[in-house]
Enzyme design. Structure first.
Site, short mmCIF file in Angstrom:
data_model
loop_
_atom_site.label_atom_id
_atom_site.label_comp_id
_atom_site.label_asym_id
_atom_site.label_seq_id
_atom_site.Cartn_x
_atom_site.Cartn_y
_atom_site.Cartn_z
CG ASN A 195 -1.60 1.32 1.44
OD1 ASN A 195 -2.51 1.70 0.70
ND2 ASN A 195 -1.15 2.05 2.45
CE1 TYR A 209 0.00 7.94 -6.60
CE2 TYR A 209 -1.88 8.74 -7.84
CZ TYR A 209 -1.37 8.04 -6.77
OH TYR A 209 -2.22 7.42 -5.87
CE LYS A 264 -0.51 4.35 -6.77
NZ LYS A 264 -0.21 3.47 -5.65
P1 NAD Z 1 -0.62 8.64 3.04
O1 NAD Z 1 0.38 9.64 2.59
O2 NAD Z 1 -1.60 9.00 4.11
O3 NAD Z 1 0.10 7.28 3.48
C1 NAD Z 1 1.17 6.78 2.74
C2 NAD Z 1 1.79 5.63 3.47
O4 NAD Z 1 2.93 5.23 2.75
C3 NAD Z 1 2.24 5.99 4.89
O5 NAD Z 1 1.94 4.94 5.77
C4 NAD Z 1 3.75 6.12 4.76
O6 NAD Z 1 4.46 5.70 5.91
C5 NAD Z 1 4.06 5.21 3.59
N1 NAD Z 1 5.25 5.68 2.90
C6 NAD Z 1 5.41 6.86 2.25
N2 NAD Z 1 6.66 6.95 1.78
C7 NAD Z 1 7.30 5.79 2.14
C8 NAD Z 1 8.60 5.28 1.95
N3 NAD Z 1 9.53 5.96 1.28
N4 NAD Z 1 8.90 4.06 2.46
C9 NAD Z 1 7.98 3.34 3.12
N5 NAD Z 1 6.72 3.78 3.34
C10 NAD Z 1 6.40 4.99 2.85
O7 NAD Z 1 -1.35 8.22 1.71
P2 NAD Z 1 -2.67 7.37 1.39
O8 NAD Z 1 -3.59 8.30 0.72
O9 NAD Z 1 -3.13 6.58 2.55
O10 NAD Z 1 -2.05 6.44 0.25
C11 NAD Z 1 -1.91 5.05 0.39
C12 NAD Z 1 -1.95 4.44 -0.98
O11 NAD Z 1 -3.20 4.77 -1.59
C13 NAD Z 1 -0.87 4.94 -1.93
O12 NAD Z 1 -0.37 3.85 -2.69
C14 NAD Z 1 -1.62 5.90 -2.83
O13 NAD Z 1 -1.02 6.03 -4.09
C15 NAD Z 1 -2.97 5.25 -2.91
N6 NAD Z 1 -4.09 6.11 -3.30
C16 NAD Z 1 -4.49 7.15 -2.52
C17 NAD Z 1 -5.58 7.91 -2.93
C18 NAD Z 1 -6.08 9.06 -2.11
O14 NAD Z 1 -6.92 9.82 -2.62
N7 NAD Z 1 -5.66 9.22 -0.89
C19 NAD Z 1 -6.24 7.62 -4.13
C20 NAD Z 1 -5.79 6.55 -4.89
C21 NAD Z 1 -4.72 5.80 -4.46
#
Ligand code: NAD
Length: 249
Positions: free
Chosen positions: A91, A157, A161
């Protein structure tokens, strides 16, 4: 409970969508190891989870997810802590919205390293541990709705994906014979730190285009991960499940 007795690793499990996945997995009976970017954030997440779920089996780890060797070692140790490994959630991910002409090579590589290379590492380490243990399992990765139509700025990005979707569809076929199901969840705009950092003028028009009329909550996305990791999805592999309120832009 849908995940009774399952042992799970969740990368990026310290906040946002990953933290919600950890909560829902625990509620459904799984033992969980959350991976954070630093050991302190992993420890803080474990403390918070332990307060919310005193009976739960929870561990916190951190490693360089972009190193295959480090991921293999850390996943092996996590499996030893939990007494096995049934399900892995890739994730952790980062976003980068620079327009093309401002995009640096370093920024592009950083997005690819975490969103693609680390996901490959997670699949290989998980498959190795599961096959050596002589049983199957599930691997589920967080994709995104941007892997349908791209996005108007920040090319790295969506590129990353789209790569995730290709990896999942290919590995679902490669790993099916050993009983490992490989899927992805493609969230739309979801209320996490990643989105909270976007300016209001970017967010508002996005919500206006979502037919269900609201942003997704981390729990909405987490529920899809529960389903895919559970035996209810026993015949589902190679899927990229949208959780986006029918957003199409
Ligand atoms: P967030 O920024 O709240 O969390 C990101 C997580 O990734 C955190 O737990 C962080 O510790 C970890 N992380 C970041 N950089 C890291 C690194 N270098 N090494 C290890 N861990 C690392 O983001 P989120 O919104 O919860 O995103 C989680 C996933 O969901 C991602 O893959 C993101 O692309 C995807 N996503 C998010 C959304 C959205 O709208 N929030 C939409 C589609 C997809």
């Amino acid at each position: 409970m849908l995940l009774e007795g399952k042992k799970a690793i969740i990368t990026g499990g310290t906040r946002g969508i990953g933290y919600a996945i950890a909560c829902r997995f625990i509620e459904e009976g799984a033992a969980v190891t959350v991976f954070g970017s630093r050991q302190e954030t992993a420890d803080a997440a474990v403390e918070k989870l332990a307060a919310a779920y005193p009976e739960a089996k929870i561990w916190g780890r951190s490693c360089n997810l972009t190193s295959l060797e480090a991921v293999t070692e850390a996943f092996t140790q996590a499996a030893a802590d939990m007494g096995g490994l049934d399900t892995v959630v890739n994730n952790a991910g980062i976003s980068q919205r620079s327009p093309l002409l401002d995009y640096t090579a370093e920024e592009f590589a950083k997005v690819m390293d975490l969103n693609v290379v680390a996901v490959f590492n997670g699949h290989q380490a998980a498959a190795k541990i599961m096959t050596e243990a002589g049983h199957g399992g599930t691997i589920t990765t967080t994709s995104s709705m941007v892997a349908k139509y791209g996005q108007p700025s920040g090319v790295g990005y969506p590129t990353s994906k789209f790569a995730v979707n290709g990896m999942v569809q290919s590995l679902s076929r490669e790993l099916a014979p050993v009983g490992i199901r490989v899927n992805a969840v493609a969230p739309g705009v979801t209320r996490t730190d990643m989105v909270a950092n976007l300016p209001e003028e970017v967010i508002k028009p996005i919500i206006a285009t979502i037919p269900l009329g609201r942003m997704g909550e981390p729990e909405d996305v987490a529920n899809a991960f529960v389903f895919l990791a559970s035996d209810m999805a026993a015949y589902v592999t190679g899927a990229v499940l949208p959780v986006d309120g029918a957003a199409r832009s």
